[in-house]
Design an enzyme around this catalytic site. Structure first.
Site, PDB file in Angstrom:
ATOM      1  N   PHE A 132       1.090  -1.791  -0.048  1.00 27.01           N
ATOM      2  CA  PHE A 132      -0.063   0.204  -0.057  1.00 27.01           C
ATOM      3  C   PHE A 132       0.909   1.688  -0.498  1.00 27.01           C
ATOM      4  CE2 PHE A 132      -2.818   3.714   1.569  1.00 27.01           C
ATOM      5  CZ  PHE A 132      -3.648   3.119   1.385  1.00 27.01           C
ATOM      6  N   ASP A 217       9.409   2.805   1.205  1.00 25.47           N
ATOM      7  CA  ASP A 217       8.211   3.557   1.920  1.00 25.47           C
ATOM      8  C   ASP A 217       8.088   3.443   3.465  1.00 25.47           C
ATOM      9  OD1 ASP A 217       5.624   4.070   2.627  1.00 25.47           O
ATOM     10  OD2 ASP A 217       4.578   3.019   0.622  1.00 25.47           O
ATOM     11  N   LYS A 246       2.932  10.079   8.918  1.00 25.65           N
ATOM     12  CA  LYS A 246       2.417   9.708   9.618  1.00 25.65           C
ATOM     13  C   LYS A 246       3.421  10.413  10.598  1.00 25.65           C
ATOM     14  CE  LYS A 246       0.105   5.746   7.921  1.00 25.65           C
ATOM     15  NZ  LYS A 246      -0.730   6.046   8.215  1.00 25.65           N
TER      16      LYS A 246
END
Length: 396
Positions: A132, A217, A246
């Site tokens: 993702f 990532d 995040k």
């Protein structure tokens, strides 16, 4: 409020909980109910809710300057960028607003570097099944899950998908069009799937052999979550690019792409930009967050507490027929079940613990990096009780 009454698009399947206050590992809803938070805003509030030092920095910055265009120098950007490169293997930073934007920047940089610096017309990026990488057109195309792509075709070309943790199969995906490999070292949304060391070493070998860029990532795994400041440190590798978001600013919107010095030439003036990327406010929150993590060695603390959680979960859930596997790194932990996670998550919420699902059958635990042993014991007790009751009901 029903979806028909709401002024919002119904893009989220929301839980029937309205949270209004948070402190440390605790949250309260609009009915006054208290929850222990093992979701951390999806790995965002790594210092817990409303961390004091970050709040102080934000208040100070709010009294000075909120926004200035990136056409001018922004000292907080320089300071945060220096903190990040000094504590990683990367050399330069670009700031944006989110993880998807950070991954977009990485995709653009990989293509531009190949075209402008290497003089090669390579543009394909290998990503992996169940990965993702975001919700923009490019990043959802990079994502190795068909469900996020439904209804958005035609999708941009330039992405191919290899099996995760299959070193032998990966070799067959490299072609003369390949410019980079993009990898999560723990697939969070895909089900809390850690990469195997041998697989990662093969990724690195292929990148060196074919002069490909290695993009890691770190949107969910970075900032101490896995027991290192960055997950790539577990594997003894040096990626060319990493992406962050995040937890970088404790809940204040920010994203970052870090890259090796050789990539500077490809990202010169006019090649990329972001109106709100790296504002004085966002980078103030980021500075306070990173300084706190470093000063208190919170990555090391996450490693220690993660080992404790895994040990306790294995002990408390031993023999439960609904549990297939418990896995993770640091404080990114998944409990794979024989039934959909949706069977358990709402019940765990009702019992006063906030968790999320990852993939179809995995209960994901994301406590903050300052979580106490007492809070861990409380949370595991709730999970063990819910799963025991569910298991008992399933055999009746």
């Amino acid at each position: 409020m029903s979806e028909q009454q709401s002024a919002l698009f119904p893009t989220y399947a929301r839980f029937p909980i309205t949270l209004v206050k948070g402190e440390g590992s605790r949250l309260w809803d609009d009915q006054g109910k208290e929850y222990l938070d093992f979701a951390s805003g999806l790995a965002v509030t790594n210092l817990g809710h409303a961390p004091h030092k970050v709040k102080e920095k934000l208040v100070e910055q709010l009294g000075e300057l909120w926004h200035v265009s990136n056409l001018f120098h922004i000292p907080n950007q320089e300071k945060l960028g220096q903190l990040l490169v000094d504590n990683s293997c990367l050399d330069a930073a670009f700031f944006c607003n989110s993880g998807a934007e950070a991954n977009e920047a990485a995709i653009k940089l990989a293509r531009k570097y190949n075209a402008k610096v290497l003089g090669k017309q390579r543009y394909e990026i290998i990503t992996f099944h169940t990965s993702f990488h975001g919700r923009t057109l490019a990043t959802l195309t990079a994502t190795g899950q068909d469900k996020v792509k439904e209804g958005f075709h035609p999708l941009p070309e330039g992405f191919v998908y290899a099996p995760y943790n299959d070193a032998e199969a990966l070799k067959g995906f490299v072609t003369d069009k390949t410019c980079a490999i993009m990898l999560e070292l723990v697939q969070g949304e895909g089900g809390v799937n850690p990469a195997e060391p041998e697989f990662v070493q093969e990724v690195v070998r292929l990148c060196k052999e074919h002069d490909l860029l290695l993009i890691i990532d770190e949107i969910q795994t970075g900032m101490g979550r896995t027991g290192k400041l960055f997950a790539y440190e577990h594997y003894g590798i040096e990626p060319d690019i990493i992406t962050l978001a995040k937890a970088l600013a404790s809940g204040f919107p920010i994203g970052a792409m870090l890259g090796k010095a050789k990539l500077r030439e490809a990202f010169g003036p006019g090649s990329h930009g972001s109106t709100f990327g790296g504002t004085p406010i966002a980078t103030a929150a980021g500075i306070a967050t990173v300084e706190t993590m470093l000063e208190e060695n919170l990555a090391g603390r996450a490693a220690e507490m993660g080992d404790y959680i895994l040990s306790e979960l294995n002990a408390k859930l031993a023999g439960n027929p609904l549990v297939k596997q418990i896995r993770g790194k640091g404080l990114l932990i998944g409990i794979e079940c024989t039934l959909p996670a949706s069977e358990f998550v709402p019940v765990i919420h009702e019992a006063g613990l906030l968790v999320t699902a990852a993939g179809p059958n995995v209960i994901r635990l994301l406590p903050n990096l300052l979580v106490t042993r007492e809070e861990v014991n409380e949370g595991i007790g709730i999970i063990a009780d819910v799963l025991a009751r569910k298991a008992a009901a399933s055999v009746k």
